[in-house]
Design an enzyme around this catalytic site. Structure first.
Site, short mmCIF file in Angstrom:
data_model
loop_
_atom_site.label_atom_id
_atom_site.label_comp_id
_atom_site.label_asym_id
_atom_site.label_seq_id
_atom_site.Cartn_x
_atom_site.Cartn_y
_atom_site.Cartn_z
N CYS A 76 4.30 89.92 32.99
CA CYS A 76 4.67 91.19 32.33
C CYS A 76 5.59 92.05 33.19
CB CYS A 76 3.43 91.96 31.91
SG CYS A 76 2.26 92.36 33.21
N ASP A 270 6.00 97.49 25.33
CA ASP A 270 4.91 96.73 25.92
C ASP A 270 5.23 95.23 25.85
OD1 ASP A 270 2.53 95.58 26.71
OD2 ASP A 270 1.27 96.88 25.47
N HIS A 272 3.24 92.79 26.39
CA HIS A 272 2.03 91.99 26.22
C HIS A 272 1.85 91.49 24.79
CE1 HIS A 272 1.32 94.21 29.97
NE2 HIS A 272 0.56 93.18 30.30
#
Length: 391
Positions: A76, A270, A272
């Site tokens: 990430c 994000d 993720h």
């Protein structure tokens, strides 16, 4: 190819109004652009959709001689680094006002995207970043901190002659103006003579004195376990500068790319989400359009600024020397001057108590010339160990 629209269609199929931007009179700032949430909601979302969104991928060619065919669980921060760099390249080659659409086939845009695709030959791919991480003592599959990923991207950027970008990581919580200018105007000398041959360049083509576009990064630690509220306004102010490239940071177990703020909240992308790997090629086929759509987030997320992890890296982009001078003026007038405890300092010359200016000189030489970050004394420890928030 149905899975290519996994993230894209999740939002599109929902009939509920997303809670990405609050209905408020507070201005919304997205990388230096000011919006009105009541009147400019679609323009805000279009701006956010135009950012390249890099997420976990699965099913790509193994990285090096490892069995890693996905970066889920460890990549990430690498993806956040990709997003910052990609935005710098978009602003350099397409301009800050450029926007993306599902039918977009701009050649410069496609070229930028190809540089980050999950394949061995892409200069900023997960493969290149993970393998170059070995030079920063990181094995493939290990978590990166923000400083590591930026040092790696700095090394990779020297081979990107199309962009000729300078990536400078300002340590000791201080931006030294003359040092940055020297780097951006320095002659670019690769260490390996074979590099010139493979790129078809000569030493005469690498002239000093011409400003090269700058990606400036300032790593900061704004508290121990949480952000000290004294830094809240300064952090918000950074998103208001025209030169803003956002902030690499996160929250516990998540690395995030913060691109703006509204009120006391920050807006972020994000990484993720795990999506299948795929190539856009020339975006002539429908399945290539579907892959392209997975690189653009339909709706951003937001959180209270004090929920951020206190270790952050503030990023700026200056295409010209004039833009850098203007950034320094803004930093002095809006960050250093009015704040009792500014985020970071601004200095015209390198303070005498610092170590000799080796890092700057080495940085100008090329990809393998970076000093180990452990050799540089800092006011705050911004090592990877203090920023292992990755999930």
């Amino acid at each position: 190819m149905d899975m290519m629209f996994e993230a894209y269609l999740t939002h599109e199929s929902s009939h509920l109004e997303p809670d990405d931007i609050p209905f408020t009179r507070d201005p919304v700032w997205i990388l230096g652009k000011k919006y009105n949430a009541i009147h400019d909601l679609e323009a805000i979302r279009r701006d956010i959709r135009s950012k390249l969104w890099f997420t976990y991928r699965r099913g790509f060619v193994p990285i090096g001689d490892t069995n890693h065919t996905t970066d889920k669980g460890w990549g990430c921060m690498l993806r956040c680094g990709q997003m910052v760099l990609a935005q710098a390249l978009v602003q350099l080659h397409l301009g800050r006002k450029w926007t993306w659409h599902i039918e977009t086939r701009n050649s410069a845009y496609l070229k930028i995207l190809h540089m980050f695709e999950d394949r061995r030959g892409a200069p900023y791919s997960i493969h290149q970043i993970a393998l170059m991480g070995a030079s920063e003592r990181k094995e493939v599959g290990q978590w990166f901190g923000p400083n590591t990923v930026l040092q790696v991207l700095k090394k990779l950027s020297v081979y990107d002659e199309w962009s000729s970008l300078v990536i400078h990581v300002a340590l000791d919580n201080c931006v030294v103006m003359n040092e940055v200018k020297q780097l951006c105007k320095s002659q670019r000398l690769p260490l390996d003579p074979a590099y010139l041959q493979c790129t078809g360049q000569s030493l005469d083509s690498l002239q000093p004195g011409v400003w090269r576009p700058l990606l400036l990064v300032v790593p900061l630690r704004l508290g121990l376990s949480e952000i000290n509220p004294i830094y809240m306004q300064g952090l918000k102010t950074c998103f208001m500068f025209e030169q803003s490239l956002g902030v690499i940071g996160g929250k516990p177990n998540h690395a995030l790319y913060f691109i703006g703020c509204v009120g006391s909240e920050v807006v972020y992308l994000d990484p993720h989400t795990t999506q299948p790997a795929g190539l856009v090629e020339e975006k002539e086929q429908e399945h290539e359009k579907a892959v392209d759509a997975t690189y653009h987030c339909q709706y951003a997320s937001r959180m209270h600024i004090l929920q951020m992890d206190p270790s952050v890296a503030v990023c700026f982009f200056c295409r010209t020397e004039k833009e850098f001078d203007e950034l320094c003026r803004l930093i002095q007038e809006r960050l250093v001057g009015p704040e009792k405890q500014p985020l970071f300092e601004l200095s015209r010359d390198r303070p005498q108590q610092w170590s000799p200016v080796q890092e700057g000189a080495e940085e100008a030489l090329g990809a393998t010339a970076c000093l180990p970050v452990d050799d540089v004394q800092r006011q705050f420890d911004d090592s990877d160990e203090d920023f292992e928030i990755l999930g």
